[in-house]
Motif scaffolding. Structure first.
Motif, PDB file in Angstrom:
ATOM      1  N   LEU A   1      72.463 -14.861  69.082  1.00 37.10           N
ATOM      2  CA  LEU A   1      71.247 -14.254  68.574  1.00 37.10           C
ATOM      3  C   LEU A   1      70.831 -14.930  67.283  1.00 37.10           C
ATOM      4  CD1 LEU A   1      69.276 -11.761  68.923  1.00 37.10           C
ATOM      5  CD2 LEU A   1      70.852 -10.525  67.417  1.00 37.10           C
TER       6      LEU A   1
ATOM      7  N   LEU B   1      71.436 -10.611  76.504  1.00 39.92           N
ATOM      8  CA  LEU B   1      72.489 -10.386  75.501  1.00 39.92           C
ATOM      9  C   LEU B   1      72.596  -8.899  75.214  1.00 39.92           C
ATOM     10  CD1 LEU B   1      74.454 -11.602  73.307  1.00 39.92           C
ATOM     11  CD2 LEU B   1      72.507 -11.425  71.730  1.00 39.92           C
TER      12      LEU B   1
ATOM     13  N   SER C   1      65.666 -13.485  68.399  1.00 36.46           N
ATOM     14  CA  SER C   1      65.474 -14.381  69.543  1.00 36.46           C
ATOM     15  C   SER C   1      66.831 -14.790  70.095  1.00 36.46           C
ATOM     16  CB  SER C   1      64.651 -15.609  69.156  1.00 36.46           C
ATOM     17  OG  SER C   1      65.215 -16.267  68.032  1.00 36.46           O
ATOM     18  N   ARG C   2      66.858 -15.015  71.388  1.00 35.15           N
ATOM     19  CA  ARG C   2      68.099 -15.359  72.076  1.00 35.15           C
ATOM     20  C   ARG C   2      68.455 -16.808  71.811  1.00 35.15           C
ATOM     21  NH1 ARG C   2      72.626 -15.523  74.403  1.00 35.15           N
ATOM     22  NH2 ARG C   2      73.060 -14.670  76.470  1.00 35.15           N
TER      23      ARG C   2
ATOM     24  N   THR D   1      76.596 -16.510  66.861  1.00 41.32           N
ATOM     25  CA  THR D   1      76.839 -17.161  68.150  1.00 41.32           C
ATOM     26  C   THR D   1      78.301 -17.115  68.542  1.00 41.32           C
ATOM     27  OG1 THR D   1      77.066 -19.299  67.037  1.00 41.32           O
ATOM     28  CG2 THR D   1      74.873 -18.724  67.881  1.00 41.32           C
TER      29      THR D   1
ATOM     30  N   GLY E   1      67.172 -10.753  76.255  1.00 36.87           N
ATOM     31  CA  GLY E   1      67.380 -11.942  77.070  1.00 36.87           C
ATOM     32  C   GLY E   1      68.738 -11.972  77.737  1.00 36.87           C
TER      33      GLY E   1
ATOM     34  N   ASP F   1      70.761 -19.814  73.367  1.00 33.66           N
ATOM     35  CA  ASP F   1      71.496 -20.179  74.573  1.00 33.66           C
ATOM     36  C   ASP F   1      72.857 -20.772  74.236  1.00 33.66           C
ATOM     37  OD1 ASP F   1      69.386 -19.365  76.195  1.00 33.66           O
ATOM     38  OD2 ASP F   1      68.428 -21.347  76.096  1.00 33.66           O
TER      39      ASP F   1
ATOM     40  N   SER G   1      69.326  -4.682  75.216  1.00 31.35           N
ATOM     41  CA  SER G   1      69.641  -6.081  75.519  1.00 31.35           C
ATOM     42  C   SER G   1      68.455  -6.946  75.124  1.00 31.35           C
ATOM     43  CB  SER G   1      69.968  -6.288  77.005  1.00 31.35           C
ATOM     44  OG  SER G   1      68.802  -6.255  77.795  1.00 31.35           O
TER      45      SER G   1
END
Length: 936
Positions: A859, A690, A932-933, A853, A688, A935, A686
């Motif tokens: 991601l 996700l 990187s995550r 997304t 963050g 949002d 996972s």
């Protein structure tokens, strides 16, 4: 001998003549006919030709159509194998026979006039009766047949009966890599012939490129006058040669036609005349004194619901698509097309190699024993077919070469065809690829030679023939590839290398990609069906889906790539912008040249170039801070008959400002601060919050049709090496400073070769960075890898992809010219390329960054510097197992590949494999990406 098993091509027919329309009355017999299909000839109803026969219990069937596509019997596909025993000239007893009946009314005004009944195409053999009177029979499925019917036609009610056999002696001459489909599939007409009507004519319209003069003569069967208002000809004798100053010549690039009227005592015929002269001189094929370069395709007639029964709208759509994709030539593989198609080629502009309805390829499997090409009993059938094609199509300026047929071996019957065509029409060269020594043809033609051999041929340095005289003759001929770059599935690769040779060596005058369209049949459960989907006992699978268009006429990535490779304008961006004209006849005045500056794929400036003498200064460009590209496009300045103003003909890009490398921040956090790793395997699970499955080393792709190959198969090598079933063994998880290091051994069973994969995880600000290092161990020899990179899985709610890199379409090592650098966005579903047989697809190349997304966020993946990206709702194994698109069912994950590289595509489905420079060999390699995550 029964007529359907006779060497004779027909009986009772009129001598062949040109296809034309006039003001003479005619009755269109297309429409709904009564129809009855019998499983054998013996089971066919007796007396069906009698006008009083009761057909009220029969079915109805549209004409034109194929009965197998209208619920009667089933289609069958073979590439070259005959689906019946080789027992020429006899067809099998199991010979489906379709009986057709049609009533029609003839007006009283026709009384006393002659009349001709014309069938444009009936597959494969038919006999016709009018009002109970037997007219005759004919073979030659894709050629016209006419009967004189004036003496049996009557005012009022008439009854036409036609018996069509699926198999006949003619079937041995029609083994043309296509669906076996039967019936009256082209138009049927009744044409009145008033007294003094024109029976036939031959337009001779030459052009002298030195003087600019045209010469015009029309040979006619009865006295006729000719009017061409634009040229000042009014009611002049048609058969006299007229020398005309200032004629504008016809070419595929500027298809100038002159409207004319040919008048006789009985009718008036409207003509469209194009002035052009075709020669083979100085070892080159020339039109109007200039060497031509074919940017061509082979075109079978096809529609996914109607088969070879095409509408005019479909024919026009084909030509418009060709023109819009820079295609300038078509070979009518492997039979003459519907006559309307050639009229449209005259009008819109295509060079045409018109090919006779002839192929005996199935005799190859018995070492050509019994091949009709070398059997004198078939001589008249061969000559009949070339006569009917040449006579029908002789007045089309677009037709610049006759082709005797395709893959029919060798023999004196072919030589006789060539001699007849040359004597009847000395103004057009003769083509036939299976004449290996080119003894009786005018061009040297080949299929699928590798690039290095084409280069030798271009230098006239090919392997010599044993016969010195024949060798000198062939070496002095122009060279064309009548088939190359097999467009089956994902591919073809390697187009650029061929095109470079065509442009470097004058002798190499281009070629014709195989082929235009996938012959998928619309199917309610399968999407599109191919060979074997109708229960055929003998078939060649999806080899029938080998086109640049998908069955619904959507351009494939292969067509987009071909358009780019064969651009008629070359744009080079340097200190100045250089515009090179690659047209054969046309200047660049019909084009406008635009530019656009993009930073990170976002437009920051654009304008129009002032091109003079093939050059333009670089535009004044604003300052930028990110990676910046300049794109220059050649577009239509005004509407053309085949595309609207603004249509893009060519383009080029140049890097103006490279990307600024990101400065890596010190590692302040451990990778576990940003992601969760499996404590046993070391895999990321996972990021963050996700869920992430992977990433881990991946070597496999679902084999493409070109990987599977016909003559060389890299797919067999891959499976033999076990690359589709590798296992991952953890070697260790350790810390190295701030890095989490995971080491694995990736290898298949039954061999000691392996890949050592080292995953180095670290943090960079808010990003989780991965450096993958791959080292092959053991003996990989010369085995190319399918792919080399990472595979991971994300939640199924991921639905959208945005990326900065090459696009918008897919790109591979040897098929990437058409993919430009930019910022693109698509849904996950739109990222897929719907090849009829599922296979590797959808790779986006040179990706700098991508965001994946959905409704819950997603991601972002950044490359250092780039990676190749594939995103789909199924695994490579799912693709590999699927036979049709309907087999691919989305699950609860989205699968992502981040690749260092993939093996090239090549064209081995029927041609050469991947060129050495595009083979992915096992070598130490690395890939750096950061996650990187994103949002919601």
């Amino acid at each position: 001998m029964s007529y359907y098993a006779d060497f004779a091509p027909g009986s009772g027919r009129r001598f062949p003549r040109a296809a034309f329309t006039s003001d003479a009355p005619r009755i269109d017999l297309n429409g709904v006919w009564r129809f009855h299909l019998s499983p054998t000839i013996a089971a066919a109803p007796e007396g069906m030709h009698d006008p009083g026969f009761d057909d009220s219990g029969w079915d109805e069937l549209a004409v034109p159509s194929h009965w197998q596509l209208r619920g009667h019997g089933a289609p069958a596909y073979t590439n070259m194998l005959y689906p019946f025993p080789l027992d020429p000239p006899f067809p099998p007893d199991e010979n489906p026979t379709g009986d057709y009946r049609r009533e029609f009314e003839v007006p009283e005004s026709w009384d006393g006039m002659g009349a001709v009944l014309r069938f444009e195409g009936v597959d494969s053999c038919f006999k016709a009766w009018l009002n109970g009177h037997e007219l005759g029979f004919s073979t030659g499925s894709r050629l016209p047949t006419e009967f004189d019917v004036g003496e049996v036609l009557r005012p009022g009610r008439n009854v036409l009966a036609v018996r069509v056999h699926q198999w006949s002696a003619g079937s041995y001459l029609e083994d043309q890599d296509m669906w076996w489909l039967s019936g009256i599939f082209r138009d049927v007409q009744l044409i009145a012939r008033p007294p003094g009507a024109l029976d036939d004519f031959f337009v001779h319209a030459g052009y002298d490129h030195v003087t600019g003069r045209g010469t015009l003569r029309v040979d006619t069967t009865v006295p006729a006058t000719l009017t061409v208002e634009e040229l000042g000809l009014r009611d002049v004798p048609a058969d006299r040669e007229h020398v005309l100053d200032g004629v504008e010549p016809w070419s595929a690039e500027i298809p100038r036609l002159y409207d004319a009227v040919l008048a006789t005592e009985g009718e008036r015929v409207r003509l469209r005349i194009g002035f052009r002269t075709v020669t083979v001189e100085d070892g080159l094929l020339k039109v109007n004194g200039k060497r031509v370069l074919f940017r061509g395709v082979n075109r079978h007639e096809w529609h996914p619901r109607d088969g070879r029964a095409l509408s005019e709208a479909t024919m026009r759509e084909d030509i418009l698509l060709m023109k819009r994709h820079n295609i300038n030539a078509v070979r009518t593989s492997h039979y003459p097309p519907h006559p309307r198609f050639l009229e449209l080629c005259d009008e819109l502009g295509l060079w045409v190699i018109d090919e006779c309805d002839l192929e005996t390829h199935g005799f190859h499997d018995v070492d050509w024993r019994g091949n009709p090409s070398a059997d004198p009993r078939w001589r008249e059938a061969y000559l009949d077919r070339i006569r009917r094609m040449v006579e029908r199509d002789k007045n089309h300026p677009s037709v610049i070469m006759w082709s005797l047929g395709n893959e029919s071996g060798a023999g004196d019957n072919l030589r006789a065809m060539a001699e007849w065509a040359r004597s009847r029409d000395p103004g057009r060269p003769v083509h036939y690829e299976h004449d290996r020594d080119s003894r009786y043809v005018d061009v040297y033609s080949r299929m699928y030679p590798p690039v290095d051999e084409v280069e030798q041929i271009g230098r006239r340095a090919e392997k010599p023939l044993d016969d010195a005289e024949a060798d000198a003759h062939r070496r002095g001929l122009p060279f064309i590839l009548c088939e190359y770059a097999h467009a089956m599935g994902n591919g073809p690769g390697g187009l650029s290398e061929y095109q470079e040779l065509f442009e470097r060596h004058p002798r190499c005058q281009g070629g014709f990609v195989w082929e235009w369209i996938d012959h998928g049949i619309a199917h309610p459960e399968l999407g599109y069906a191919y060979g074997g989907d109708f229960g055929e006992e003998l078939h060649d699978g999806n080899f029938v889906t080998d086109g640049l268009l998908f069955p619904d006429r959507t351009p494939s990535p292969g067509l987009i790539e071909y358009k780019k490779v064969i651009e008629p304008v070359r744009i080079t961006i340097g200190d100045t912008i250089v515009i090179e004209n690659r047209y054969d006849f046309r200047d660049l005045s019909h084009l406008a040249f635009t530019w656009r500056l993009e930073e990170e794929g976002v437009t920051v400036a654009e304008g129009v170039l002032d091109v003079r003498d093939g050059r333009a200064p670089l535009p004044r460009l604003p300052a930028t801070s990110g990676e910046t590209w300049l794109t220059v496009r050649a577009v239509l300045a005004a509407d053309e008959p085949w595309a609207s103003a603004g249509h893009e003909v060519a383009w080029s890009q140049a890097l103006v400002r490279p990307a600024v490398r990101r400065t890596t921040a010190p590692h302040r956090r451990s990778p576990e601060d940003l992601g969760t790793f499996d404590p046993v395997t070391g895999r990321l699970v996972s990021l963050g919050g996700l869920p992430v499955d992977g990433p881990r080393l991946d070597l496999w792709r679902a084999p493409t049709d070109n990987d599977i190959g016909m003559f060389e198969s890299v797919e067999r090598e891959w499976r033999a090496a076990g690359l589709h079933r590798v296992r991952h063994r953890l070697l260790g998880v350790s810390r190295d400073g701030g890095e989490l290091v995971v080491r694995t051994r990736v290898a298949p069973a039954a061999h000691d070769r392996a890949m050592l994969a080292t995953y180095r995880w670290s943090t960079e600000e808010d990003r989780l960075q991965l450096v993958l290092e791959v080292e092959p161990i053991g003996d990989w020899e010369d085995l190319p890898l399918p792919r080399l990179g990472l595979r991971m899985a994300l939640p199924g709610w991921i639905s959208r992809v945005e990326w900065f890199g090459r696009g918008p379409g897919e790109a591979y090592a040897d098929s990437r010219r058409a993919a430009r650098i930019g910022r693109f966005a698509m849904t996950v579903d739109e990222m897929q390329t719907p090849y009829v047989r599922p296979q590797e697809n959808g790779n986006r190349a040179d990706v700098r960054w991508a965001t994946l997304t959905g409704e819950k966020g997603g991601l972002r993946i950044a490359g250092d510097p780039t990676f190749d990206l594939t995103v789909r709702r199924w695994t490579s194994e799912d693709l590999d197992a699927a036979k049709h698109l309907t087999d691919l069912v989305p699950g609860d994950k989205v699968y992502v590949n981040l690749d260092i590289a993939q093996n090239g595509l090549g064209t081995a489905s029927c041609g050469p494999g991947v060129l050495p420079q595009y083979r992915l060999l096992a070598r130490p390699a690395s890939l750096t990406v950061a996650f990187s995550r994103v949002d919601a």
